[in-house]
Structures are given as structure tokens and as C-alpha cells.
Design an enzyme around this catalytic site. Sequence first.
Site, PDB file in Angstrom:
ATOM      1  N   CYS A 174     -12.439  31.972 -12.686  1.00  6.71           N
ATOM      2  CA  CYS A 174     -11.467  31.053 -13.278  1.00  6.71           C
ATOM      3  C   CYS A 174     -11.800  30.706 -14.729  1.00  6.71           C
ATOM      4  O   CYS A 174     -12.964  30.678 -15.126  1.00  6.71           O
ATOM      5  CB  CYS A 174     -11.440  29.752 -12.491  1.00  6.71           C
ATOM      6  SG  CYS A 174     -11.202  29.984 -10.743  1.00  6.71           S
ATOM      7  N   ARG A 179     -11.904  37.194 -17.986  1.00  7.05           N
ATOM      8  CA  ARG A 179     -12.771  36.694 -16.919  1.00  7.05           C
ATOM      9  C   ARG A 179     -12.259  37.107 -15.542  1.00  7.05           C
ATOM     10  O   ARG A 179     -13.002  37.047 -14.565  1.00  7.05           O
ATOM     11  CB  ARG A 179     -12.853  35.159 -16.979  1.00  7.05           C
ATOM     12  CG  ARG A 179     -13.533  34.656 -18.233  1.00  7.05           C
ATOM     13  CD  ARG A 179     -13.383  33.152 -18.354  1.00  7.05           C
ATOM     14  NE  ARG A 179     -14.077  32.436 -17.303  1.00  7.05           N
ATOM     15  CZ  ARG A 179     -15.356  32.148 -17.309  1.00  7.05           C
ATOM     16  NH1 ARG A 179     -16.111  32.536 -18.314  1.00  7.05           N
ATOM     17  NH2 ARG A 179     -15.912  31.488 -16.316  1.00  7.05           N
ATOM     18  N   TRP A 201      -8.892  32.537 -10.197  1.00  8.61           N
ATOM     19  CA  TRP A 201      -9.345  33.712  -9.454  1.00  8.61           C
ATOM     20  C   TRP A 201      -9.520  33.206  -8.021  1.00  8.61           C
ATOM     21  O   TRP A 201     -10.433  32.430  -7.741  1.00  8.61           O
ATOM     22  CB  TRP A 201     -10.660  34.216 -10.041  1.00  8.61           C
ATOM     23  CG  TRP A 201     -11.119  35.542  -9.538  1.00  8.61           C
ATOM     24  CD1 TRP A 201     -10.758  36.768 -10.013  1.00  8.61           C
ATOM     25  CD2 TRP A 201     -12.059  35.791  -8.481  1.00  8.61           C
ATOM     26  NE1 TRP A 201     -11.397  37.753  -9.317  1.00  8.61           N
ATOM     27  CE2 TRP A 201     -12.212  37.189  -8.366  1.00  8.61           C
ATOM     28  CE3 TRP A 201     -12.792  34.973  -7.612  1.00  8.61           C
ATOM     29  CZ2 TRP A 201     -13.059  37.785  -7.445  1.00  8.61           C
ATOM     30  CZ3 TRP A 201     -13.632  35.563  -6.682  1.00  8.61           C
ATOM     31  CH2 TRP A 201     -13.750  36.963  -6.612  1.00  8.61           C
ATOM     32  N   ASN A 247     -13.269  25.270 -11.888  1.00  4.81           N
ATOM     33  CA  ASN A 247     -13.871  26.592 -11.740  1.00  4.81           C
ATOM     34  C   ASN A 247     -15.095  26.413 -10.850  1.00  4.81           C
ATOM     35  O   ASN A 247     -15.923  25.545 -11.123  1.00  4.81           O
ATOM     36  CB  ASN A 247     -14.269  27.120 -13.130  1.00  4.81           C
ATOM     37  CG  ASN A 247     -15.078  28.401 -13.066  1.00  4.81           C
ATOM     38  OD1 ASN A 247     -15.091  29.082 -12.046  1.00  4.81           O
ATOM     39  ND2 ASN A 247     -15.753  28.742 -14.147  1.00  4.81           N
ATOM     40  N   GLY A 248     -15.199  27.206  -9.778  1.00  4.33           N
ATOM     41  CA  GLY A 248     -16.341  27.078  -8.870  1.00  4.33           C
ATOM     42  C   GLY A 248     -15.857  26.935  -7.443  1.00  4.33           C
ATOM     43  O   GLY A 248     -14.688  27.223  -7.138  1.00  4.33           O
ATOM     44  N   GLU A 289     -24.545  54.052 -13.981  1.00  2.00           N
ATOM     45  CA  GLU A 289     -23.691  53.287 -14.897  1.00  2.00           C
ATOM     46  C   GLU A 289     -22.386  54.051 -15.173  1.00  2.00           C
ATOM     47  O   GLU A 289     -21.310  53.460 -15.210  1.00  2.00           O
ATOM     48  CB  GLU A 289     -24.463  52.978 -16.186  1.00  2.00           C
ATOM     49  CG  GLU A 289     -23.690  52.255 -17.254  1.00  2.00           C
ATOM     50  CD  GLU A 289     -23.098  50.898 -16.843  1.00  2.00           C
ATOM     51  OE1 GLU A 289     -23.428  50.400 -15.764  1.00  2.00           O
ATOM     52  OE2 GLU A 289     -22.268  50.377 -17.609  1.00  2.00           O
ATOM     53  N   LYS A 332     -18.637  52.619 -14.337  1.00  2.00           N
ATOM     54  CA  LYS A 332     -17.583  52.501 -15.355  1.00  2.00           C
ATOM     55  C   LYS A 332     -16.295  53.142 -14.870  1.00  2.00           C
ATOM     56  O   LYS A 332     -15.226  52.570 -14.959  1.00  2.00           O
ATOM     57  CB  LYS A 332     -17.991  53.185 -16.674  1.00  2.00           C
ATOM     58  CG  LYS A 332     -18.945  52.506 -17.603  1.00  2.00           C
ATOM     59  CD  LYS A 332     -18.540  51.171 -18.118  1.00  2.00           C
ATOM     60  CE  LYS A 332     -18.873  50.103 -17.153  1.00  2.00           C
ATOM     61  NZ  LYS A 332     -19.822  49.202 -17.222  1.00  2.00           N
ATOM     62  N   GLU A 384     -14.644  51.214 -11.786  1.00  2.00           N
ATOM     63  CA  GLU A 384     -14.067  49.879 -11.950  1.00  2.00           C
ATOM     64  C   GLU A 384     -12.763  49.869 -12.741  1.00  2.00           C
ATOM     65  O   GLU A 384     -11.928  49.002 -12.522  1.00  2.00           O
ATOM     66  CB  GLU A 384     -15.081  48.867 -12.515  1.00  2.00           C
ATOM     67  CG  GLU A 384     -15.668  49.176 -13.857  1.00  2.00           C
ATOM     68  CD  GLU A 384     -16.763  48.185 -14.277  1.00  2.00           C
ATOM     69  OE1 GLU A 384     -16.860  47.089 -13.728  1.00  2.00           O
ATOM     70  OE2 GLU A 384     -17.545  48.537 -15.183  1.00  2.00           O
ATOM     71  N   HIS A 429     -28.519  65.629   1.355  1.00  2.00           N
ATOM     72  CA  HIS A 429     -28.890  64.938   2.592  1.00  2.00           C
ATOM     73  C   HIS A 429     -27.709  64.139   3.119  1.00  2.00           C
ATOM     74  O   HIS A 429     -27.847  62.970   3.481  1.00  2.00           O
ATOM     75  CB  HIS A 429     -30.110  64.042   2.352  1.00  2.00           C
ATOM     76  CG  HIS A 429     -31.322  64.825   1.975  1.00  2.00           C
ATOM     77  ND1 HIS A 429     -32.012  65.604   2.866  1.00  2.00           N
ATOM     78  CD2 HIS A 429     -31.949  64.980   0.786  1.00  2.00           C
ATOM     79  CE1 HIS A 429     -33.020  66.198   2.251  1.00  2.00           C
ATOM     80  NE2 HIS A 429     -33.007  65.836   0.976  1.00  2.00           N
ATOM     81  N   LYS A 478     -15.117  39.098 -15.316  1.00  2.00           N
ATOM     82  CA  LYS A 478     -16.183  39.393 -16.282  1.00  2.00           C
ATOM     83  C   LYS A 478     -17.400  38.530 -16.018  1.00  2.00           C
ATOM     84  O   LYS A 478     -18.528  38.961 -16.154  1.00  2.00           O
ATOM     85  CB  LYS A 478     -15.641  39.112 -17.694  1.00  2.00           C
ATOM     86  CG  LYS A 478     -16.642  39.326 -18.799  1.00  2.00           C
ATOM     87  CD  LYS A 478     -16.470  40.683 -19.391  1.00  2.00           C
ATOM     88  CE  LYS A 478     -17.534  41.057 -20.375  1.00  2.00           C
ATOM     89  NZ  LYS A 478     -18.000  42.432 -20.137  1.00  2.00           N
TER      90      LYS A 478
HETATM   91  C1  G6P Z   1     -19.399  41.303 -13.461  1.00  2.00           C
HETATM   92  C2  G6P Z   1     -18.911  42.103 -14.643  1.00  2.00           C
HETATM   93  C3  G6P Z   1     -19.914  43.190 -14.997  1.00  2.00           C
HETATM   94  C4  G6P Z   1     -21.272  42.575 -15.231  1.00  2.00           C
HETATM   95  C5  G6P Z   1     -21.731  41.709 -14.062  1.00  2.00           C
HETATM   96  C6  G6P Z   1     -22.940  40.879 -14.431  1.00  2.00           C
HETATM   97  O1  G6P Z   1     -19.399  42.084 -12.324  1.00  2.00           O
HETATM   98  O2  G6P Z   1     -17.654  42.678 -14.359  1.00  2.00           O
HETATM   99  O3  G6P Z   1     -19.491  43.858 -16.161  1.00  2.00           O
HETATM  100  O4  G6P Z   1     -22.216  43.598 -15.423  1.00  2.00           O
HETATM  101  O5  G6P Z   1     -20.708  40.781 -13.717  1.00  2.00           O
HETATM  102  O6  G6P Z   1     -22.579  39.995 -15.466  1.00  2.00           O
HETATM  103  P1  G6P Z   1     -23.596  39.400 -16.490  1.00  2.00           P
HETATM  104  O7  G6P Z   1     -22.778  38.521 -17.381  1.00  2.00           O
HETATM  105  O8  G6P Z   1     -24.583  38.611 -15.676  1.00  2.00           O
HETATM  106  O9  G6P Z   1     -24.240  40.521 -17.218  1.00  2.00           O
END
Ligand code: G6P
Length: 604
Positions: free
Chosen positions: A2, A27, A74, A100-101, A477, A481, A484, A500, A599
Site C-alpha cells: 500500500c 509499490r 494492495w 499500510n500494514g 537473477e 527478472k 516477474e 536429476h 516493490k
Molecule cells: C520485492 C521486490 C523485489 C525486491 C524484494 C526485496 O519482492 O519486487 O524487487 O528484490 O522485494 O526488496 P528490498 O527492498 O528489501 O530489496
Amino acid sequence: MCGIVGYVGKNNAKTVVLEGLEKLEYRGYDSAGIAVVKDGALKVEKRCGKLQNLIEHLQTIDMSSDVGIGHTRWATHGEPSDINSHPHFSMDKKIAVVHNGIIENYLPLKNELIEKGYRFISETDTEVVVHLIDSMYNGDMLKTVAEVVKVLKGSYALAILDVNNPEEIICTRKDSPLVIGIGEGENIIASDIPALLKYTNKVVYLNDFEIATVRKNKVEVFDKELNAIQFEVKVVDWSYDQATKNGFPNYMLKEIHEQSSIVQKMLSSYLNGGDFTFANLFSTIDLKRYTKIHLVACGTAYHVGLQAKYFFNEISKMDAKVEIASEYRYQNNFIDDRTLAIFISQSGETLDTISALKKAKEEGATTLAITNVVGSTITREADITLYTLAGPEIAVASTKAYTSQVLVMYLFSLFLAEKIGKLERKEEKIAELKRLCELLKVENEDEIKFSEIVKKLENAKDAFFIGRGIDYYSSLEGALKLKEISYIHTEAFPAGELKHGSIALIEEGTPVIVVGTQDNLIEKTISNLKELKARGAYIISIGKKEYEDMKNSSDIFIGVDVVSQILSIFSVIVPMQLIACYTSMKKGLDVDKPRNLAKSVTVE
Ligand code: G6P
């Protein structure tokens, strides 16, 4: 998660709040709403779906006012819907709240309130807060809020608007972020800095349990007993322009392009000849005392931890383990006062990472935070903070934060190695760093290859990534990418492990991205590549330019320069980020705001 924006001042609150919410879209959210006080009454408007729905809905509604609060939700408790969207308001429509929370004890509180005659119209935990404020109201909103938060369990950032006191917004927080932007004749509150930057770069970070009253010309901060607190105003060196797309079709592509200059900036900030400029942060610490390193993070930052583990093992010759924060916080980590625990978080607000840090600290570890956001919660909890200097990262899929975190970890591993007398070939290693900016530049010459790759991937159901050693960490990684932002199912495997079990999933045309940069392992990786090719896989390789056999065995080969084996991530990351970004664009998806993702993850 949120996003909260609140405004009081000389401008139209509706405009500032909506612009701010737009800046917080990254976010992650599924509905939005706004409340203002107009002509002595509360006006609340909410819409499920994109913020644009709310903006369009508001076009014909007069909400001009100098005070307002807004929210992007959210969903946690209750589906995304107009009713469940925030702000929530009291039955007499005098008080509005955004949150938020998660209020963990919302159910018993709700039952008590229902018994007292309160009617709930939403399924949210937040509605409990507004009715609780109403039920406990003692004629003074600040004192009431101080009493209410004593009853709440869980996490919250709250902003409260009261028709009877329309000159101010009251806000408070616990475990969810909230900053106050200090302007001239106006003040703004927000969940994150990009929402404020158009109006001010002076910010006050609220700490847990603090309560603030925000008026047009005055901000006051109190502790939970309502003693006034002398707060510090910090100046953020981010600009509004950095939080715009600057001609790029999306933030992600812009942020990929920024990586080269960020690395340059970081190297000139953190290296002075052969000296590490952050050494003073560790001046009171004897780094020789540490026998083990823990690296803890979530998501992309966890993948940074994997690269960093390798750095600590190989360069500092130290024992290091990497853990996912949400697991670390609930397990026995055998921490003692010889443990250096490093927490990596772009936002500095990820709840699991912060909670894991608090646990490690309680158990006796020295805690080091690696973050991008000055003054974020993690910086206030950790013993030491090292910043990544990447500027605001808006796209949900992390790119420049990732590379800058890897670089900070590498620099720190060199520094640590030097301090404990393990650093070898220092000058050579520093010289290698100077070449990283070149590797991160986005070259246009590979465009045809990328469009071929995208053509292959856009209709794929699955895609696999493989690599050995540090290339496996890079593959993880790359797979994240692509997954997502393109919604293609991806998985990364150590190249030797695929057979395996998961090789059973390879069919004619299944795309497999093979990462190969390690001279000592490349022959084995190529054997695995051939095993996959023999079973019909479509091979896209990202490897050292000179690997002829890899090139000839692949359907598409992206040749890269490598400055040293250990720094190979800087050679392979841009092609992987571009593959993900272009695939998402080709599929017509929202590159910056992928579905269901946030985010900054401020709930467990
Ligand atoms: C979310 C974001 C990712 C990020 C992760 C950790 O899942 O979408 O991009 O890597 O949180 O976030 P932080 O701010 O702790 O790096």
C-alpha cells in the site's frame, strides 16, 4: 504494498495526493482512494483497479481542498473492491483513515466494536482502526490516536483526517514506512520519497510508535507518551527528474541504462586511489574478530547475497552463508558476538529483512545494512549502513539496485580482506573495477539478436536458465527478472543438476538460457548445453566472446567481455535484464508494475 500520501498546504490537495499516488504506483496496488475535507464535510472517493480509474472518476467531482489523504491498496483482508479500498471512514463520516500494514488483532477488536453498535461495511482490518478511533475519541484527536495505537497489534502506517480539525493530518507508524516532506507553506506525508520530490527534498523519518501532527506551516512529532520530540530534517539528494522516465518507454529500461553511470559514481565515491572511503564507518570495529558472515535478504537482494557469499569465500577467505529473511527470522542461526550479519534491502523497508536484522542484533551479531534509501527503517536498526547510491528505483523489477548492491558487496569484501590481512593482488583488482562501467553499457548492436530471442520467448510457457558456480547465481537473477515481468514460468538450475529430474520438462523448442563465463567450468557447462540441445531445447547462450564451442552449439549466442571471473555478473546481467524487459514489452504487459507484485514488501 500500500501507498499513503497526505497533503496540507497552499496547493490543491487532490492534485498533490493523486500525483503522489502515481509516484507510489510502483509499490504495487489494486485499488485507490482519496479523502478531503471540503466545506466542513468529508468527501471520500474510491475506485478498484488502476489509479487512472480513480483519476478519471474524479474529473467531474469538485474535491478542491487544502487538506487530503490518499491511498493505493494492495489487498490483504478482503478482495480488491471499491468498498474495501481506503480511505475508510467513521459512521458519521467525520473521520477518515488510510493504512499500510496489517492489524493482527483486528478480529477481536471488530467483535467488540460490533457489540458496541458499530457497523462495518468492508472486510478490511483497517476499518477497525477508524471505528476504534471513533469509539475512543476523548475530545482530542492526538491523545485519542495515542490511546488507539496502544491497542493495535501488527504493523501500521496510518494517516488520519478529522473533519473537526481540518487544518491537520495526524500520522503514526509501526513497522511500515512513513516520511514527512517539509515544504514551504505546505507539508506532505508519504510512504516513500518519490511521492514528495516534486515539492521538497527535506524529509523527516518517523520512527516506530512516533505520532506526528502535520499542518500547513508546522510539523510536530511526539513519542508514544506524547512528549514532543526534537526531530531531524534530512536532505535527500534525489531529484524529481530521477523519478521520471526521461524519454524511455518504461522505468525499467531507463534504470537498466543508468547502471553504467551509477557504477562510475559509486567507484568515485567509495574509492580514493586504493583507499576505501567508507573505512571510517568501521573505525571502532575490529573486523578480525568475526568468524562468520551471514547474508540475509529477500528477492533480488537475496541473489546479491549469493554473489556476495562467493566474494567473501574467495576474496576475504571467510565462511559466509546466505539466507532468505523470512526463513532466517524463524530459525536457529547459531549467532554469537563473532557473527557479522549483513542485511541487503533496496528499500530498507522490507518487513522480513528488518525483523531478521532485529533478531540477529538481539542474539549478539554486529549488523550491517546495505540499502539504497537514506534514512529508511533498516538504517535506523542496523549498527552500520552502507548505501548503494543508485538513486530512486521505480520499476518493480530491480535492476540498478541489484548491480549497485553487488558492487558494494564486492568493495566491502575487498575492504574486509584487507583489514584481516587476506587481500591479494589489490591493485589488479581495483584496476578491474574501472572496466565495469564499459560492461554495463547497453550496446545497440545486439538488437537483432534480442528481437529473435523475444520472438522465441513471447509464446513460451516455460524457460529454463542454467549455469555453474557463480554463473548459476547470475542465472537465478535472470530467471527471476523474466518470470516477474513476462509471466513466463522460469526456473534456474545449476547446470549439472538439471538432469536429476527437470530435464524431463525439456521438449522440442523449450527455451534454455545458458550462462557461461567461468573458464574452469565452461567445458562442463557446454556438455550440459549439448545434452539439452539433443533433447530439442532452443539454446540461448550468454558467454565469453571467445567460447567458440559454446557459440557453435547454441541457437543464439550473446558474446560478452569479462574482466575477471569473479566479476562476471557485470558482463551477463544487462543481456538478461534486456531479454526480460523486451519480452514483457513485446507481450504488451505493464513492465514496471507487474501483476500481484509490490516493490516494497511491508507485510510478512
Ligand atoms: C520485492 C521486490 C523485489 C525486491 C524484494 C526485496 O519482492 O519486487 O524487487 O528484490 O522485494 O526488496 P528490498 O527492498 O528489501 O530489496
